[in-house]
Design a protein around this motif. Structure first.
Motif, PDB file in Angstrom:
ATOM      1  N   UNK A  73       0.806  -1.310   0.165  1.00  0.00           N
ATOM      2  CA  UNK A  73      -0.042  -0.139   0.069  1.00  0.00           C
ATOM      3  C   UNK A  73       0.789   1.005  -0.007  1.00  0.00           C
ATOM      4  N   UNK A  74       0.629   2.181  -1.004  1.00  0.00           N
ATOM      5  CA  UNK A  74       1.526   3.018  -1.091  1.00  0.00           C
ATOM      6  C   UNK A  74       0.691   4.613  -1.286  1.00  0.00           C
ATOM      7  N   UNK A  75       1.274   5.658  -1.046  1.00  0.00           N
ATOM      8  CA  UNK A  75       0.820   7.220  -1.040  1.00  0.00           C
ATOM      9  C   UNK A  75       1.622   7.612  -2.000  1.00  0.00           C
ATOM     10  N   UNK A  76       1.031   8.636  -2.784  1.00  0.00           N
ATOM     11  CA  UNK A  76       1.474   9.523  -3.777  1.00  0.00           C
ATOM     12  C   UNK A  76       1.163   9.622  -5.179  1.00  0.00           C
ATOM     13  N   UNK A  77       1.928  10.014  -6.054  1.00  0.00           N
ATOM     14  CA  UNK A  77       1.689   9.782  -7.510  1.00  0.00           C
ATOM     15  C   UNK A  77       1.495   8.701  -8.075  1.00  0.00           C
ATOM     16  N   UNK A  78       0.443   7.994  -8.398  1.00  0.00           N
ATOM     17  CA  UNK A  78       0.285   6.565  -9.203  1.00  0.00           C
ATOM     18  C   UNK A  78       1.609   6.297 -10.090  1.00  0.00           C
ATOM     19  N   UNK A  79       1.835   7.077 -11.139  1.00  0.00           N
ATOM     20  CA  UNK A  79       2.680   6.755 -12.046  1.00  0.00           C
ATOM     21  C   UNK A  79       4.026   6.590 -11.379  1.00  0.00           C
ATOM     22  N   UNK A  80       4.284   7.675 -10.745  1.00  0.00           N
ATOM     23  CA  UNK A  80       5.735   7.576  -9.950  1.00  0.00           C
ATOM     24  C   UNK A  80       5.981   6.283  -8.881  1.00  0.00           C
ATOM     25  N   UNK A  81       4.763   6.140  -8.187  1.00  0.00           N
ATOM     26  CA  UNK A  81       5.102   5.004  -7.280  1.00  0.00           C
ATOM     27  C   UNK A  81       5.034   3.423  -8.034  1.00  0.00           C
ATOM     28  N   UNK A  82       4.124   3.626  -9.147  1.00  0.00           N
ATOM     29  CA  UNK A  82       4.235   2.113  -9.719  1.00  0.00           C
ATOM     30  C   UNK A  82       5.729   1.887 -10.559  1.00  0.00           C
ATOM     31  N   UNK A  83       6.265   3.289 -11.141  1.00  0.00           N
ATOM     32  CA  UNK A  83       7.514   3.072 -11.803  1.00  0.00           C
ATOM     33  C   UNK A  83       8.463   2.551 -10.818  1.00  0.00           C
TER      34      UNK A  83
END
Length: 321
Positions: free
Chosen positions: A104-114
């Protein structure tokens, strides 16, 4: 569009990494959000886990609301946890608990996925209808990940279902040196699925005529023959190096994005190479792959050209008896 079987040799297709029983399990990052689109990506990953050794990181990204802030944070977290619990239940049917984890992560979806997929072998996302507004399964997200990501990317259409129909894997080839990576990846996928491998090469007669002058004044026979030799060489090499696979070729003179979509209708997988990281490469990837990634007709695998790969299928000796 024509179909051909190869008869010419070319530079050999060589494995990027040694293959065999000692190869590590494929590490998958599965990016999910609280929308129905994620279900197809999850189902596809479960089916992949049935067929091969994998470890899976399931990721969902919570994006803070700049207006409501803490007012909705508890609801957002509960939705994220529900996504992860659902995915864990599905993966538990095919994997041991130590073969997957939820993140589970918080932040910008694209950046967190990358960031999460930086060292993975495969990133899996779903893609949905452009008229909807999912958290990160909007078609523009799939295109962005295709353009800027460095990990192999599988984009799964929201209506995907496993099929009992004999499978086909379609791979687009350009005639360049990086085709060996695309073909090796496609061959591995075809073996995984027990599928026929179809190599597709397009030379786009209309664009060529526009660049060179009036089509009426040109004889395209020589150009078509040259491109047929490219395809024949690729089919010949693939047949030689993957003797257990049925390999065929498709030659087309229409725009590559159009013919890829047509050829991939009903296929188990479409494999497309992504070569290089320069600004020109990113433009080329965006211009040729936008349609097949933004609105895929079947699961679509974007293969990166890099040295750290585990795409090679085990070699089997040809049975000549």
């Amino acid at each position: 569009m024509t179909t051909t079987m190869g008869s010419l040799g070319s530079s050999p297709l060589r494995p990027a990494l040694p293959a065999g029983p000692a190869r590590s399990p494929e590490r998958i990052v599965l990016a999910l959000d609280p929308t129905p689109t994620s279900n197809a990506a999850l189902r596809w990953t479960v089916e992949r886990a049935r067929r091969s050794r994998v470890v899976v990181d399931v990721l969902t990204v919570l994006k803070p609301d700049p207006v409501l802030g803490d007012v909705v944070i508890e609801e957002v977290m509960l939705n994220g946890e529900r996504v992860l619990h659902h995915a864990a239940d599905a993966l538990r049917s095919v994997l041991d608990d130590d073969a997957f984890r939820t993140l589970l992560s918080w932040g910008s979806p694209a950046r967190e996925i990358l960031d999460a997929s930086e060292d993975a072998d495969l990133l899996v996302v779903g893609t949905g209808n452009a008229n909807r507004t999912p958290v990160f399964h909007h078609p523009s997200m799939a295109v962005r990940l295709t353009t800027v990501g460095r990990t192999d990317l599988a984009v799964i259409p929201e209506d995907w279902q496993a099929s009992a129909i004999p499978a086909r894997v379609v791979a687009g080839i350009s005639g360049g040196v990086d085709d060996r990576v695309t073909i090796a990846a496609a061959a591995r996928e075809a073996e995984r699925l027990g599928a026929r491998l179809e190599l597709l090469h397009s030379w786009n007669r209309a664009s060529f005529a526009a660049a060179m002058g009036s089509e009426l004044a040109m004889d395209f026979t020589l150009y078509e023959d040259a491109h047929r030799k490219i395809l024949d060489a690729a089919v010949e090499e693939a047949s030689e190096h993957y003797p257990e696979l049925e390999v065929g070729g498709i030659l087309s003179d229409v725009a590559v994005s159009r013919v890829l979509r047509e050829a991939a209708e009903g296929a188990a997988l479409l494999v497309v190479g992504s070569h290089g990281t320069t600004a020109f490469d990113r433009f080329f990837v965006g211009s040729t792959s936008h349609d097949v990634v933004a609105a895929p007709v079947c699961p679509t695998l974007i293969v990166r050209s890099r040295t750290r790969r585990s795409v090679e299928v085990p070699r089997r000796p040809r049975n000549d008896s």
